[in-house]
Every structure is written in structure tokens, then in C-alpha cells.
Design a protein around this motif. Sequence first.
Motif, PDB file in Angstrom:
ATOM      1  N   GLU A 196       0.950  -1.151  -0.168  1.00  9.49           N
ATOM      2  CA  GLU A 196       0.083  -0.022  -0.154  1.00  9.49           C
ATOM      3  C   GLU A 196       0.880   1.094   0.004  1.00  9.49           C
ATOM      4  O   GLU A 196       2.056   1.153   0.368  1.00  9.49           O
ATOM      5  N   ASP A 197       0.283   2.366  -0.285  1.00 11.81           N
ATOM      6  CA  ASP A 197       0.973   3.657  -0.450  1.00 11.81           C
ATOM      7  C   ASP A 197       1.446   3.841   1.031  1.00 11.81           C
ATOM      8  O   ASP A 197       0.909   4.074   2.020  1.00 11.81           O
ATOM      9  N   ALA A 198       2.942   3.852   1.057  1.00 10.74           N
ATOM     10  CA  ALA A 198       3.693   4.150   2.296  1.00 10.74           C
ATOM     11  C   ALA A 198       4.245   5.543   2.451  1.00 10.74           C
ATOM     12  O   ALA A 198       5.155   5.605   3.233  1.00 10.74           O
ATOM     13  N   SER A 199       3.946   6.632   1.476  1.00 13.63           N
ATOM     14  CA  SER A 199       4.659   7.526   1.489  1.00 13.63           C
ATOM     15  C   SER A 199       4.669   8.468   2.902  1.00 13.63           C
ATOM     16  O   SER A 199       5.288   9.296   3.265  1.00 13.63           O
ATOM     17  N   SER A 200       3.448   8.497   3.670  1.00 12.49           N
ATOM     18  CA  SER A 200       3.379   9.202   4.975  1.00 12.49           C
ATOM     19  C   SER A 200       4.084   8.473   5.810  1.00 12.49           C
ATOM     20  O   SER A 200       4.526   9.195   6.806  1.00 12.49           O
ATOM     21  N   MET A 201       4.828   7.409   5.858  1.00  9.78           N
ATOM     22  CA  MET A 201       5.696   6.784   6.685  1.00  9.78           C
ATOM     23  C   MET A 201       7.247   7.028   6.299  1.00  9.78           C
ATOM     24  O   MET A 201       7.981   6.558   7.126  1.00  9.78           O
ATOM     25  N   HIS A 202       7.526   7.758   5.309  1.00 12.91           N
ATOM     26  CA  HIS A 202       8.998   8.014   4.689  1.00 12.91           C
ATOM     27  C   HIS A 202       9.472   9.322   5.750  1.00 12.91           C
ATOM     28  O   HIS A 202       9.389  10.352   5.135  1.00 12.91           O
ATOM     29  N   ILE A 203       9.659   8.993   6.937  1.00 11.49           N
ATOM     30  CA  ILE A 203      10.224   9.765   7.828  1.00 11.49           C
ATOM     31  C   ILE A 203      11.660   9.807   8.102  1.00 11.49           C
ATOM     32  O   ILE A 203      12.473  10.079   8.926  1.00 11.49           O
ATOM     33  N   TYR A 204      12.306   8.527   7.339  1.00  9.81           N
ATOM     34  CA  TYR A 204      13.448   8.244   7.683  1.00  9.81           C
ATOM     35  C   TYR A 204      14.359   7.816   6.393  1.00  9.81           C
ATOM     36  O   TYR A 204      13.647   7.394   5.401  1.00  9.81           O
ATOM     37  N   ASP A 205      15.517   7.901   6.221  1.00 10.20           N
ATOM     38  CA  ASP A 205      16.204   7.443   5.082  1.00 10.20           C
ATOM     39  C   ASP A 205      17.458   6.474   5.803  1.00 10.20           C
ATOM     40  O   ASP A 205      17.910   6.774   6.795  1.00 10.20           O
ATOM     41  N   PRO A 206      17.887   5.496   4.679  1.00 14.59           N
ATOM     42  CA  PRO A 206      17.247   5.095   3.376  1.00 14.59           C
ATOM     43  C   PRO A 206      15.868   4.422   3.612  1.00 14.59           C
ATOM     44  O   PRO A 206      15.847   3.668   4.710  1.00 14.59           O
ATOM     45  N   PHE A 207      15.211   4.731   2.852  1.00 14.79           N
ATOM     46  CA  PHE A 207      13.660   4.072   2.734  1.00 14.79           C
ATOM     47  C   PHE A 207      13.669   2.849   2.352  1.00 14.79           C
ATOM     48  O   PHE A 207      13.864   2.823   0.964  1.00 14.79           O
ATOM     49  N   PRO A 208      13.293   1.685   2.812  1.00 15.84           N
ATOM     50  CA  PRO A 208      13.466   0.391   2.065  1.00 15.84           C
ATOM     51  C   PRO A 208      12.400   0.169   1.198  1.00 15.84           C
ATOM     52  O   PRO A 208      11.282   0.555   1.078  1.00 15.84           O
ATOM     53  N   THR A 209      12.892  -0.357   0.077  1.00 13.20           N
ATOM     54  CA  THR A 209      11.920  -1.088  -0.821  1.00 13.20           C
ATOM     55  C   THR A 209      12.463  -2.599  -1.382  1.00 13.20           C
ATOM     56  O   THR A 209      13.444  -2.888  -1.032  1.00 13.20           O
ATOM     57  N   ALA A 210      11.392  -3.242  -1.851  1.00 13.58           N
ATOM     58  CA  ALA A 210      11.702  -4.715  -2.031  1.00 13.58           C
ATOM     59  C   ALA A 210      12.048  -4.766  -3.664  1.00 13.58           C
ATOM     60  O   ALA A 210      11.329  -4.203  -4.560  1.00 13.58           O
ATOM     61  N   HIS A 211      12.984  -5.396  -3.704  1.00  7.92           N
ATOM     62  CA  HIS A 211      13.748  -5.764  -5.227  1.00  7.92           C
ATOM     63  C   HIS A 211      13.827  -7.293  -5.254  1.00  7.92           C
ATOM     64  O   HIS A 211      14.401  -7.827  -4.425  1.00  7.92           O
ATOM     65  N   ASN A 212      13.199  -8.123  -6.461  1.00  9.60           N
ATOM     66  CA  ASN A 212      13.566  -9.496  -6.663  1.00  9.60           C
ATOM     67  C   ASN A 212      12.940 -10.039  -5.277  1.00  9.60           C
ATOM     68  O   ASN A 212      13.665 -11.117  -4.782  1.00  9.60           O
TER      69      ASN A 212
END
Length: 242
Positions: A196-212
Motif C-alpha cells: 500500500e501507499d507508504a509515503s506518509s511513513m517516509h520519515i527516515y532514510d534510506p527508505f526500504p523497497t523490495a527488489h526481487n
Amino acid sequence: MRRDTTPEQEVDRMVAAVAEHGFRAVKIKIGERNGRDAESRTGRTRRLVPLLRKELGDEIELSADANGAYSPGQAVRIGRLLEEYDYLHFEEPVPFWEYENAAGVAATLDIPVGLGEQEFSVDALRRIIQSGIDVIQPDVCYVGGITRARQVAELANLAGLPCVPHSSGRSLTAIFTAHLVTAMPACNLFHEWTIEDASSMHIYDPFPTAHNGEVHLSDAPGWGIQIPHPTLQQMNRRVSTS
């Protein structure tokens, strides 16, 4: 992971997520949350369960989360449907506070039954593990932090049960949980990851994403993330005196 979609819409979302992120497992929401069998009259679950298997094939593991939707008898009927289509995991088939009913459903079904995401007591989770449940699912924050979550994972390991922590978003809880499952032997099944849309949770970096189908954690000190100073300045501060 939604209930406001048709079976066809939800399957399309899952197929797209697998294609984009390489996921090797997906989970759907079935029933109506703590709904006392209400959703069973609409037929959504009975259409969704086989349709997802048909569209994703046999290479993708499938699981279902009922959020306490069913009575014990209906939970068994839905569990048999999940078994027919070779689902991996049936989460919270009855209301989470009904330990005995959940254990009875688990004893009747062959599909592994999970419970525990709502609990805030390590002792309650210990009793669930001892009750005959197949999968224990603590939430790192609900249960009181990483130390207590590790205790639950260790109890699961001693009991020979898999531990699949609840982590439904991509807040900092997702980072804490990812470190937990990386470290604990009992956390050996697929791990939750929201599409789901997680843009409101992007308060830290690096922001994780799933690849493969995988998420890679930073090897930087601590949690491996940073919260930008301007973000911290915008947050409310509360001090507990208890």
C-alpha cells in the motif's frame, strides 16, 4: 491486503505486485474483521481464494489473514478451502482473544494457523505458543520493544514453531522488525511487506523497497537509518512521568 476490493481487483493488484517486486509470496485479507461470519454471505472469500491461485500459479506461496472474521466452525470450513488451494498460512481465523477456539481450529486443520499480533504481554504470547497454535505473530511495538519481541522469538524457537512478526506498514516498526527476523532462527517464513501507499511513513532514510522479493538492510551503525533533523523538529514531544 484490502477488503474494499472485488476479488478480481485484489488479484490484479497482487499479480502486478509480484511482477514489479519479484515477491515469492503474497497474503490476502479474507472475511470481515471480527465479523462473526458476516462476510461469508457475500461470497467474496470463496471467489478470491481460488482465483488468486489460478492467476499466480503454483510457484507463489499464498496466505490469508482473517483478522478474527469467523466462528470456529466457519473458520474450519474456510481453512479447508485454503487447504484445497494449497495456501501456506491461515492468520487469526477467530477473534484474537479466543485462545481456546483458535487452538481448536489449529488442531482440526492441516494448514498452519497463526495468532498473536494484538498481544502486549510476553506471558500471553507464551500461553498462545503452548496452546497448540502453529505460528506465533508478535508485533515488535505492541509487545513492548525489540528485547521482548526477541523473547517471544526465542520461545517459538524452543517450541519448534515459526515466528512471523506482524509489521503491516513501513514505519520505523518495519525496520525494527526486519532486524529481528534477520537475527532470530525462528523467523524463517516469509515476512510481511506492505504494497500500500507508504509515503506518509517516509520519515527516515534510506527508505526500504523490495527488489526481487528481498529487502536489503543497511550495515550502518544502530538501525542503519537516519531521521532528518527537520523532520524531528516537526514532531510532537511527549514526556511520560509514570
